[in-house]
Design a protein around this motif. Structure first.
Motif, mmCIF file in Angstrom:
data_model
loop_
_atom_site.group_PDB
_atom_site.id
_atom_site.type_symbol
_atom_site.label_atom_id
_atom_site.label_comp_id
_atom_site.label_asym_id
_atom_site.label_seq_id
_atom_site.Cartn_x
_atom_site.Cartn_y
_atom_site.Cartn_z
ATOM 1 N N SER A 1 2.034 148.418 58.480
ATOM 2 C CA SER A 1 0.918 149.083 57.369
ATOM 3 C C SER A 1 0.855 149.067 55.944
ATOM 4 C CB SER A 1 -0.024 150.429 58.045
ATOM 5 O OG SER A 1 0.932 151.043 57.863
ATOM 6 N N GLN A 2 2.137 149.159 55.834
ATOM 7 C CA GLN A 2 2.196 148.918 53.858
ATOM 8 C C GLN A 2 2.505 147.652 54.026
ATOM 9 O OE1 GLN A 2 2.518 152.226 51.803
ATOM 10 N NE2 GLN A 2 1.152 152.510 54.123
ATOM 11 N N ASN A 3 2.665 146.662 54.960
ATOM 12 C CA ASN A 3 2.157 145.446 54.295
ATOM 13 C C ASN A 3 2.186 144.902 53.075
ATOM 14 O OD1 ASN A 3 -0.075 145.132 54.994
ATOM 15 N ND2 ASN A 3 0.405 144.766 57.020
ATOM 16 N N ILE A 4 1.311 144.885 52.252
ATOM 17 C CA ILE A 4 0.446 145.211 51.459
ATOM 18 C C ILE A 4 1.201 145.864 50.067
ATOM 19 C CG2 ILE A 4 -1.685 145.398 49.835
ATOM 20 C CD1 ILE A 4 -1.919 142.700 52.192
ATOM 21 N N VAL A 5 1.774 147.181 50.317
ATOM 22 C CA VAL A 5 2.204 147.402 49.603
ATOM 23 C C VAL A 5 3.640 147.351 48.901
ATOM 24 C CG1 VAL A 5 3.291 149.879 48.670
ATOM 25 C CG2 VAL A 5 1.696 149.574 49.687
ATOM 26 N N ILE A 6 4.818 146.690 50.153
ATOM 27 C CA ILE A 6 5.453 146.105 49.444
ATOM 28 C C ILE A 6 5.564 144.916 49.270
ATOM 29 C CG2 ILE A 6 8.240 145.850 50.380
ATOM 30 C CD1 ILE A 6 7.644 147.790 52.460
ATOM 31 N N GLY A 7 4.345 143.973 49.440
ATOM 32 C CA GLY A 7 4.222 142.110 49.711
ATOM 33 C C GLY A 7 3.797 142.060 48.402
ATOM 34 N N GLY A 8 3.469 143.329 47.976
ATOM 35 C CA GLY A 8 2.752 143.044 46.534
ATOM 36 C C GLY A 8 3.559 142.888 45.443
ATOM 37 N N ALA A 9 4.614 143.093 45.482
ATOM 38 C CA ALA A 9 6.059 142.413 43.857
ATOM 39 C C ALA A 9 5.491 141.112 44.211
ATOM 40 C CB ALA A 9 7.495 143.273 45.180
ATOM 41 N N ALA A 10 5.735 140.400 45.343
ATOM 42 C CA ALA A 10 5.443 139.071 44.949
ATOM 43 C C ALA A 10 4.074 138.557 44.513
ATOM 44 C CB ALA A 10 5.355 138.136 46.000
ATOM 45 N N GLY A 11 2.907 138.956 44.280
ATOM 46 C CA GLY A 11 2.284 138.349 43.632
ATOM 47 C C GLY A 11 2.046 139.467 42.249
ATOM 48 N N ALA A 12 3.170 140.247 41.888
ATOM 49 C CA ALA A 12 3.324 140.732 40.594
ATOM 50 C C ALA A 12 4.127 140.314 39.582
ATOM 51 C CB ALA A 12 3.599 142.401 40.730
ATOM 52 N N LEU A 13 4.907 139.762 40.202
ATOM 53 C CA LEU A 13 5.915 138.783 39.330
ATOM 54 C C LEU A 13 5.812 137.337 38.634
ATOM 55 C CD1 LEU A 13 8.931 138.437 41.996
ATOM 56 C CD2 LEU A 13 9.006 140.027 39.927
ATOM 57 N N PRO A 14 4.868 136.849 38.586
ATOM 58 C CA PRO A 14 3.889 135.665 37.750
ATOM 59 C C PRO A 14 4.413 135.976 36.309
ATOM 60 C CG PRO A 14 2.941 135.510 39.787
ATOM 61 C CD PRO A 14 3.762 137.025 40.011
ATOM 62 N N PRO A 15 3.838 137.212 35.747
ATOM 63 C CA PRO A 15 4.042 137.862 34.319
ATOM 64 C C PRO A 15 5.466 137.808 34.048
ATOM 65 C CG PRO A 15 2.929 139.766 36.112
ATOM 66 C CD PRO A 15 2.884 138.296 36.308
ATOM 67 N N VAL A 16 6.436 138.114 34.303
ATOM 68 C CA VAL A 16 8.128 138.382 33.652
ATOM 69 C C VAL A 16 8.228 137.255 34.237
ATOM 70 C CG1 VAL A 16 9.611 138.803 34.473
ATOM 71 C CG2 VAL A 16 7.770 140.748 35.649
ATOM 72 N N ILE A 17 7.884 135.950 35.321
ATOM 73 C CA ILE A 17 8.089 134.660 35.067
ATOM 74 C C ILE A 17 8.083 133.859 33.757
ATOM 75 C CG2 ILE A 17 7.969 132.280 36.015
ATOM 76 C CD1 ILE A 17 7.493 133.698 39.011
ATOM 77 N N GLY A 18 6.963 134.233 33.500
ATOM 78 C CA GLY A 18 6.048 133.915 32.205
ATOM 79 C C GLY A 18 6.752 134.100 31.109
ATOM 80 N N TRP A 19 7.219 135.503 31.388
ATOM 81 C CA TRP A 19 7.733 136.090 30.174
ATOM 82 C C TRP A 19 9.444 134.881 29.738
ATOM 83 C CZ3 TRP A 19 6.566 140.011 26.549
ATOM 84 C CH2 TRP A 19 7.705 140.578 25.719
ATOM 85 N N THR A 20 9.863 135.613 30.510
ATOM 86 C CA THR A 20 10.814 134.677 30.897
ATOM 87 C C THR A 20 11.024 133.014 30.481
ATOM 88 O OG1 THR A 20 11.069 134.078 33.296
ATOM 89 C CG2 THR A 20 12.000 136.456 32.482
ATOM 90 N N ILE A 21 10.217 132.736 30.577
ATOM 91 C CA ILE A 21 10.318 130.949 30.684
ATOM 92 C C ILE A 21 9.582 130.900 28.462
ATOM 93 C CG2 ILE A 21 7.870 128.775 30.157
ATOM 94 C CD1 ILE A 21 7.357 129.978 33.302
ATOM 95 N N SER A 22 9.803 131.926 28.148
ATOM 96 C CA SER A 22 9.188 131.985 26.707
ATOM 97 C C SER A 22 10.560 132.188 26.064
ATOM 98 C CB SER A 22 7.957 132.912 26.744
ATOM 99 O OG SER A 22 7.280 132.287 26.556
#
Length: 306
Positions: A148-169
């Motif tokens: 039932s904690q699938n969303i809590v742990i799995g949320g890390a994937a959806g939270a990474l895009p701004p980090v990717i954006g920062w590393t792109i620059s």
């Protein structure tokens, strides 16, 4: 001659229909949010790359997000067919075959990661590959049907895009993208648990162990409220780490307190019908809430540059 023209028109319609079906596999609404949060991370970074490389990088991230969506739909096509929210997706309706979806998802994954590695940098490509892998292998295959904690742990994937954006620059990771990561990470549970409340019948039918089914409605409401309250200090962090103005702090705080207010109202509501209406309202508001938080952060940093 007229028969040839008719066949030609039919083939064009069929091609457009197939393109739309494959595009829908990529979860375009999710992709748009991923793309936007990635762009914010990229634009608020202290260093910038050329417009062409920025466009290529965002295209790669969009393709990578789409790849994760395709692989998710391939693996969950049996569950999607059982749920009213997902039964009209391309695979359950027969518009796309499962084998086609798998091949499509793998090809998109390879293309997106390769594009970021070749045109941008290694760390961005590693983070994108990790996002796709985490969403598919950890969340979709391992967590979603088991806890039932699938969303809590799995949320890390959806939270990474701004980090990717920062590393792109920048090619590096700093505190700013980590805070953006935390905003999305702690926003995710209340957002999806609100959905799971008024769609609990769907999840029960598909035997997905969402929190309302495993722990009950009242505990789910409590957890939604707790995660909404956690957002208060997390949302304030950009101001205290000097990439959010006082205007951001005040506006974001008002938006967050209203979010907490809605979640508290849900927690106190005992009537099932009213509870479902409020849960849907929270789900919809949470989407605009996250979007405008990132708009405010982007606006603040653009004003500073000007």
């Amino acid at each position: 001659m007229s028969e040839i023209v008719i066949k030609s028109k039919n083939s064009k319609v069929s091609l457009a229909y197939n393109f739309q079906s494959f595009f829908n596999l990529m979860k375009p609404r999710v992709m748009s949010l991923v793309l936007f949060t990635c762009m914010v991370g990229m634009l608020i970074a202290p260093t910038h790359i050329s417009f062409l490389n920025s466009a290529i990088a965002l295209l790669a991230v969009a393709i990578g997000s789409g790849a994760a969506g395709v692989l998710n739909m391939w693996y969950e096509s049996d569950l999607d067919a059982l749920m009213s929210r997902t039964c009209l997706r391309p695979i359950p309706t027969g518009k796309v075959k499962r084998e086609q979806a798998l091949v499509f998802g793998i090809i998109l994954s390879v293309i997106s990661v390769s594009m970021l590695y070749y045109f941008i940098n290694l760390i961005s490509s590693i983070l994108l590959a990790s996002t796709i892998g985490f969403y598919f292998f950890v969340y979709t295959i391992w967590l979603k049907r088991k806890t039932s904690q699938n969303i809590v742990i799995g949320g890390a994937a959806g939270a990474l895009p701004p980090v990717i954006g920062w590393t792109i620059s920048t090619g590096t990771i700093a505190i700013e993208p980590i805070i953006l990561f935390l905003i999305i990470f702690f926003w995710t549970p209340s957002h999806f648990w609100a959905l799971s409340l008024y769609k609990s019948g769907d999840y029960k039918k598909a035997k997905i162990p969402m929190l309302p089914i495993i722990s009950g409605i009242e505990k789910t409401k409590l957890n939604i409220l707790i995660y909404a309250v956690i957002m208060i200090p997390i949302v304030a962090a950009p101001y205290f780490f000097n990439f959010g103005s006082m205007f951001y702090l005040l506006t974001a705080s008002v938006m967050t307190f209203y979010y907490v207010y809605l979640c508290y109202g849900l927690f106190k509501t005992k009537n099932i019908k009213k509870s479902n209406i409020l849960a849907r309202k929270i789900f919809i508001y949470s989407i605009f809430y996250l979007f405008f938080l990132f708009v405010l952060i982007l606006f603040d940093n653009i004003i500073r540059i000007i």
